[in-house]
Design a protein around this motif. Structure first.
Motif, PDB file in Angstrom:
ATOM      1  N   ASN A 104      49.201  69.430  45.525  1.00 33.97           N
ATOM      2  CA  ASN A 104      50.352  68.693  46.070  1.00 33.97           C
ATOM      3  C   ASN A 104      51.449  69.646  46.537  1.00 33.97           C
ATOM      4  N   THR A 105      51.648  70.716  45.782  1.00 34.97           N
ATOM      5  CA  THR A 105      52.693  71.677  46.185  1.00 34.97           C
ATOM      6  C   THR A 105      52.327  72.366  47.498  1.00 34.97           C
ATOM      7  N   ASP A 106      51.035  72.655  47.686  1.00 34.94           N
ATOM      8  CA  ASP A 106      50.600  73.267  48.939  1.00 34.94           C
ATOM      9  C   ASP A 106      50.808  72.325  50.120  1.00 34.94           C
ATOM     10  N   ILE A 107      50.532  71.057  49.903  1.00 35.07           N
ATOM     11  CA  ILE A 107      50.703  70.070  50.975  1.00 35.07           C
ATOM     12  C   ILE A 107      52.179  69.924  51.330  1.00 35.07           C
ATOM     13  N   GLN A 108      53.043  69.927  50.310  1.00 37.20           N
ATOM     14  CA  GLN A 108      54.485  69.844  50.570  1.00 37.20           C
ATOM     15  C   GLN A 108      54.973  71.069  51.341  1.00 37.20           C
ATOM     16  N   LYS A 109      54.459  72.236  51.000  1.00 37.00           N
ATOM     17  CA  LYS A 109      54.840  73.451  51.728  1.00 37.00           C
ATOM     18  C   LYS A 109      54.390  73.381  53.182  1.00 37.00           C
ATOM     19  N   LEU A 110      53.211  72.848  53.400  1.00 35.59           N
ATOM     20  CA  LEU A 110      52.722  72.707  54.773  1.00 35.59           C
ATOM     21  C   LEU A 110      53.589  71.732  55.559  1.00 35.59           C
ATOM     22  N   GLY A 111      54.027  70.654  54.900  1.00 41.01           N
ATOM     23  CA  GLY A 111      54.865  69.664  55.570  1.00 41.01           C
ATOM     24  C   GLY A 111      56.223  70.227  55.944  1.00 41.01           C
ATOM     25  N   LYS A 112      56.761  71.115  55.150  1.00 41.27           N
ATOM     26  CA  LYS A 112      58.065  71.701  55.451  1.00 41.27           C
ATOM     27  C   LYS A 112      57.980  72.678  56.617  1.00 41.27           C
ATOM     28  N   ASN A 113      56.875  73.371  56.736  1.00 36.61           N
ATOM     29  CA  ASN A 113      56.741  74.382  57.777  1.00 36.61           C
ATOM     30  C   ASN A 113      56.462  73.779  59.149  1.00 36.61           C
ATOM     31  N   VAL A 114      55.887  72.606  59.174  1.00 39.55           N
ATOM     32  CA  VAL A 114      55.543  71.984  60.454  1.00 39.55           C
ATOM     33  C   VAL A 114      56.760  71.225  60.962  1.00 39.55           C
ATOM     34  N   ALA A 115      57.233  71.602  62.125  1.00 41.48           N
ATOM     35  CA  ALA A 115      58.386  70.931  62.729  1.00 41.48           C
ATOM     36  C   ALA A 115      57.987  70.494  64.134  1.00 41.48           C
ATOM     37  N   LEU A 116      57.308  69.365  64.219  1.00 42.87           N
ATOM     38  CA  LEU A 116      56.874  68.844  65.511  1.00 42.87           C
ATOM     39  C   LEU A 116      57.773  67.676  65.916  1.00 42.87           C
ATOM     40  N   GLU A 117      58.112  67.658  67.155  1.00 44.53           N
ATOM     41  CA  GLU A 117      58.899  66.543  67.671  1.00 44.53           C
ATOM     42  C   GLU A 117      57.949  65.461  68.181  1.00 44.53           C
ATOM     43  N   ASP A 118      58.477  64.303  68.350  1.00 47.66           N
ATOM     44  CA  ASP A 118      57.664  63.182  68.840  1.00 47.66           C
ATOM     45  C   ASP A 118      57.128  63.447  70.237  1.00 47.66           C
ATOM     46  N   GLU A 119      57.921  64.090  71.065  1.00 49.73           N
ATOM     47  CA  GLU A 119      57.491  64.382  72.439  1.00 49.73           C
ATOM     48  C   GLU A 119      56.299  65.337  72.456  1.00 49.73           C
ATOM     49  N   THR A 120      56.311  66.307  71.543  1.00 47.72           N
ATOM     50  CA  THR A 120      55.211  67.267  71.474  1.00 47.72           C
ATOM     51  C   THR A 120      53.932  66.575  71.057  1.00 47.72           C
TER      52      THR A 120
END
Length: 137
Positions: A104-120
């Motif tokens: 779970n901690t790895d998944i949370q870290k992955l979620g924080k690093n990904v910054a995608l906008e809706d347009e992308t």
């Protein structure tokens, strides 16, 4: 050339004279002066032992420095390049095996690093012909 004979020539007297009974009392005078001055004697074999022990310690420390640096410099964490190289050469490894190993901690870290906008996201989905395949994954 004229012959030279030592006995016939006049002799030159030396300017140095020894006092009377000088050589009779010489040894006692020298021994008295030696007894007055005591010289501190340093044993050479002790100094050699100390020097050899110090030299051995310096050599030992010099040989241990690379070993200590080697153990201290190794980190237990993998860097990204090493991990990527390892994963690229593993042919039997798929995405499901990777997902199974995440916490779970790895998944949370992955979620924080990904910054995608809706347009992308919309651009990627519209340009990709296999939308159904991406949605199912």
């Amino acid at each position: 050339m004229k012959t030279f004979k030592l006995e016939n020539e006049p002799k030159i007297k030396s300017g140095f004279k020894t006092p009377d009974d000088y050589f009779d009392t010489f040894s006692t005078k020298v021994l008295e002066q030696v007894d007055k001055k005591e010289v501190k004697v340093i044993a050479l074999n002790r100094r050699k032992k100390v020097i050899s022990i110090v030299a051995a310690a310096v050599i030992l420390i010099g040989l241990m420095i690379p070993i200590v640096n080697n153990y201290n410099s190794k980190s237990k964490e993998l860097d990204a390049e090493t991990l990527e190289t390892y994963l690229s050469y593993q042919s039997n490894l798929n995405q499901y095996d990777l997902i199974k190993e995440l916490d779970n901690t790895d998944i949370q870290k992955l979620g924080k690093n990904v910054a995608l906008e809706d347009e992308t996201i919309e651009d990627i989905l519209s340009s990709n012909p296999n939308i159904e395949n991406l949605i199912s994954e």
